[in-house]
Write an enzyme that holds these catalytic residues in place. Sequence first.
Site, mmCIF file in Angstrom:
data_model
loop_
_atom_site.group_PDB
_atom_site.id
_atom_site.type_symbol
_atom_site.label_atom_id
_atom_site.label_comp_id
_atom_site.label_asym_id
_atom_site.label_seq_id
_atom_site.Cartn_x
_atom_site.Cartn_y
_atom_site.Cartn_z
ATOM 1 N N SER A 97 0.839 -1.196 0.000
ATOM 2 C CA SER A 97 0.000 0.000 0.000
ATOM 3 C C SER A 97 0.879 1.254 0.000
ATOM 4 C CB SER A 97 -0.961 -0.042 1.189
ATOM 5 O OG SER A 97 -1.906 0.995 1.126
ATOM 6 N N HIS A 200 -8.287 1.287 -0.727
ATOM 7 C CA HIS A 200 -8.219 0.383 -1.880
ATOM 8 C C HIS A 200 -9.602 -0.104 -2.312
ATOM 9 C CE1 HIS A 200 -3.948 0.588 -1.363
ATOM 10 N NE2 HIS A 200 -4.081 0.203 -0.107
#
Length: 400
Positions: A97, A200
């Site tokens: 991430s 996300h």
Amino acid sequence: MLAVLAPGQGAQKPGMLSDWLELPGAESFFRWAGAIADADLLALGTTGDAEAIKDTAVTQPLVVAMSLFVARELGGLPGPVAHTPQTGRDVVITGHSVGELTAAALAGVLSVEAAIALTAVRGRAMARACALTPTGMSAVLGGDPDELTAALEAHGLAPANMNGGGQVVVAGPLEGLAALRADPPARTRVVPLPVAGAFHTRYMAPARAELEGLVDGLRPAEPSRLLLSNADGAAATSGREVLSRLVSQVTSPVRFDACLATMRDLGVTAVIELPPAGALAGLAKREWKDSDIEVLAVSSPADLDRARALIEAERGRPEADHLPDWRVVVSPVRGTVSPAAVAEGTRLPAGTPLGRVRSRRAEADVSAGYDGVLAEWLVQEGDLVDAGDPIARLYPEVQA
């Protein structure tokens, strides 16, 4: 081959900078990084409680700055820095991430200053997106994948991180996460994560739009080390592609499982996870439990000597002679796919439309992220795909 892992948000812990401030230059580094990020990273990392360091706007630059400081403390990383796209390297880098921004700096795509600044912008943009709708994330451990998919659909949730090692992080409305925890699928354990929203997923679309309007102002360098992307575990071969993927990952699932698979295929012999370490090292150990790969989580200054020894062991080794020679284009959402009318074997410039995925809520276009050749379609008209499922296989075009 040595692998270096850069953690993302969720790895933070109260007081995580305290032990590191004993090292020369640490305090000034975090004051300087805080000035770039417009946040008091030094105070947050020493006296900030769990709630304070949960704030997305400050947690992301705090995590990235900590990883970059310790990488600098290790004296840099081995491996050639001048190369052509088809040469091998003896270091592979990947982040999870927001850790992909750390990885981009370690691979030479972004300067340390640019990585911290872009992380701060990303964090603030995602914090604003989080404020629009109460959402969150939970880790789901174990269980049957099909049963989990059915439960997620029932509760309006989506898979956000496919982490490997039997772990999937799911995201969505808080009430849906609470319902999943109250009635989990068989043989699963649901653990809420200390994050501020559904990263996300489609809930981060405003943040993605904000970043899209900024990255064209950056001038990325070409990767000087093998850099794997969370999108599909494939190596990024240009700085511009790295930036594009950094933006798209804000609303797309993290495929850390694919990164782990690529690292194993590349013949990784040792792994170093930068601080705040532990989560990614744990995933790697579970995923590779039948291997002899050494996995080191650099959790305190006491771990630096062993990390330096692993780095030194890689210096002077012959370069790896393999790069992933194809990449997978994945679906950004769950839905029904309609592939474009493009024949296998066709050369595709970057940006070529490859089809569309229709979900209950929206339609998402899919395109080639780089110049290449369409090697194989992996879906047919009307197939149902999950976010992150492969749609097509491309061979990247390598310049001679």
